[in-house]
Scaffold this motif. Structure first.
Motif, PDB file in Angstrom:
ATOM      1  N   VAL A  31       0.970  -1.190  -0.029  1.00  0.00           N
ATOM      2  CA  VAL A  31      -0.161  -0.099  -0.028  1.00  0.00           C
ATOM      3  C   VAL A  31       0.883   1.269  -0.069  1.00  0.00           C
ATOM      4  CG1 VAL A  31      -1.547   1.125   1.333  1.00  0.00           C
ATOM      5  CG2 VAL A  31      -1.990  -1.176   1.039  1.00  0.00           C
ATOM      6  N   ALA A  32       1.799   1.177   0.753  1.00  0.00           N
ATOM      7  CA  ALA A  32       2.689   2.416   0.717  1.00  0.00           C
ATOM      8  C   ALA A  32       3.411   2.646  -0.537  1.00  0.00           C
ATOM      9  CB  ALA A  32       3.819   2.212   1.860  1.00  0.00           C
ATOM     10  N   ASN A  33       3.986   1.847  -0.983  1.00  0.00           N
ATOM     11  CA  ASN A  33       4.661   1.949  -2.251  1.00  0.00           C
ATOM     12  C   ASN A  33       3.707   2.234  -3.337  1.00  0.00           C
ATOM     13  OD1 ASN A  33       6.956   0.862  -1.314  1.00  0.00           O
ATOM     14  ND2 ASN A  33       6.736  -1.281  -1.921  1.00  0.00           N
ATOM     15  N   THR A  34       2.283   1.612  -3.473  1.00  0.00           N
ATOM     16  CA  THR A  34       1.487   2.085  -4.418  1.00  0.00           C
ATOM     17  C   THR A  34       1.093   3.509  -4.358  1.00  0.00           C
ATOM     18  OG1 THR A  34       0.751  -0.136  -4.628  1.00  0.00           O
ATOM     19  CG2 THR A  34      -0.994   1.764  -5.371  1.00  0.00           C
ATOM     20  N   THR A  35       0.946   4.077  -3.107  1.00  0.00           N
ATOM     21  CA  THR A  35       0.720   5.348  -2.544  1.00  0.00           C
ATOM     22  C   THR A  35       1.883   6.158  -3.269  1.00  0.00           C
ATOM     23  OG1 THR A  35      -0.538   4.821  -0.696  1.00  0.00           O
ATOM     24  CG2 THR A  35       0.207   7.207  -0.824  1.00  0.00           C
ATOM     25  N   TYR A  40       3.541  10.113  -7.736  1.00  0.00           N
ATOM     26  CA  TYR A  40       4.386  10.373  -8.966  1.00  0.00           C
ATOM     27  C   TYR A  40       3.586  10.644 -10.207  1.00  0.00           C
ATOM     28  CZ  TYR A  40       8.775  10.241  -6.145  1.00  0.00           C
ATOM     29  OH  TYR A  40       9.748  10.441  -5.413  1.00  0.00           O
ATOM     30  N   ILE A  41       2.573   9.688 -10.528  1.00  0.00           N
ATOM     31  CA  ILE A  41       2.056   9.585 -11.516  1.00  0.00           C
ATOM     32  C   ILE A  41       0.867  10.898 -11.693  1.00  0.00           C
ATOM     33  CG2 ILE A  41       0.034   8.447 -12.793  1.00  0.00           C
ATOM     34  CD1 ILE A  41       1.406   5.776 -11.968  1.00  0.00           C
ATOM     35  N   LYS A  43       1.781  13.618 -10.377  1.00  0.00           N
ATOM     36  CA  LYS A  43       2.551  14.880 -10.422  1.00  0.00           C
ATOM     37  C   LYS A  43       2.787  14.965 -12.077  1.00  0.00           C
ATOM     38  CE  LYS A  43       4.643  15.076  -6.100  1.00  0.00           C
ATOM     39  NZ  LYS A  43       5.964  14.893  -5.329  1.00  0.00           N
ATOM     40  N   LEU A  44       3.208  13.748 -12.782  1.00  0.00           N
ATOM     41  CA  LEU A  44       3.520  13.928 -14.131  1.00  0.00           C
ATOM     42  C   LEU A  44       2.241  14.185 -14.818  1.00  0.00           C
ATOM     43  CD1 LEU A  44       5.486  10.642 -14.291  1.00  0.00           C
ATOM     44  CD2 LEU A  44       6.367  13.024 -14.574  1.00  0.00           C
ATOM     45  N   GLU A  45       1.108  13.871 -14.469  1.00  0.00           N
ATOM     46  CA  GLU A  45      -0.160  14.344 -15.286  1.00  0.00           C
ATOM     47  C   GLU A  45      -0.515  15.825 -15.301  1.00  0.00           C
ATOM     48  OE1 GLU A  45      -3.412  11.763 -13.523  1.00  0.00           O
ATOM     49  OE2 GLU A  45      -3.062  10.130 -14.736  1.00  0.00           O
ATOM     50  N   ARG A  46      -0.022  16.499 -14.112  1.00  0.00           N
ATOM     51  CA  ARG A  46      -0.238  17.722 -14.057  1.00  0.00           C
ATOM     52  C   ARG A  46       0.730  18.729 -14.860  1.00  0.00           C
ATOM     53  NH1 ARG A  46      -0.599  17.165  -7.808  1.00  0.00           N
ATOM     54  NH2 ARG A  46      -2.635  16.269  -7.392  1.00  0.00           N
ATOM     55  N   MET A  47       1.587  17.989 -15.479  1.00  0.00           N
ATOM     56  CA  MET A  47       2.844  18.568 -16.269  1.00  0.00           C
ATOM     57  C   MET A  47       2.227  18.989 -17.517  1.00  0.00           C
ATOM     58  SD  MET A  47       6.269  16.911 -15.026  1.00  0.00           S
ATOM     59  CE  MET A  47       7.393  17.953 -14.091  1.00  0.00           C
TER      60      MET A  47
END
Length: 47
Positions: A31-35, A40-41, A43-47
């Motif tokens: 769960v922690a890794n998926t979060t 990160y995904i 953040k990339l979508e907002r660029m």
């Protein structure tokens, strides 16, 4: 070590995340890794 795990581990190391050797890590770490990955995904979508 399979080729997939080799590259998976490299990517997880680059994100400073643990890469369990078995398919079943602990639920908490999964769960922690998926979060972190989802953040990160996003953040990339907002660029």
């Amino acid at each position: 070590m399979s080729e997939f795990y080799k590259y998976f581990k490299q990517n997880m190391d680059a994100l400073n995340l643990p890469a369990p050797e078995s398919i079943f890590g602990t639920v908490q770490s999964a769960v922690a890794n998926t979060t972190v990955i989802v953040s990160y995904i996003e953040k990339l979508e907002r660029m």
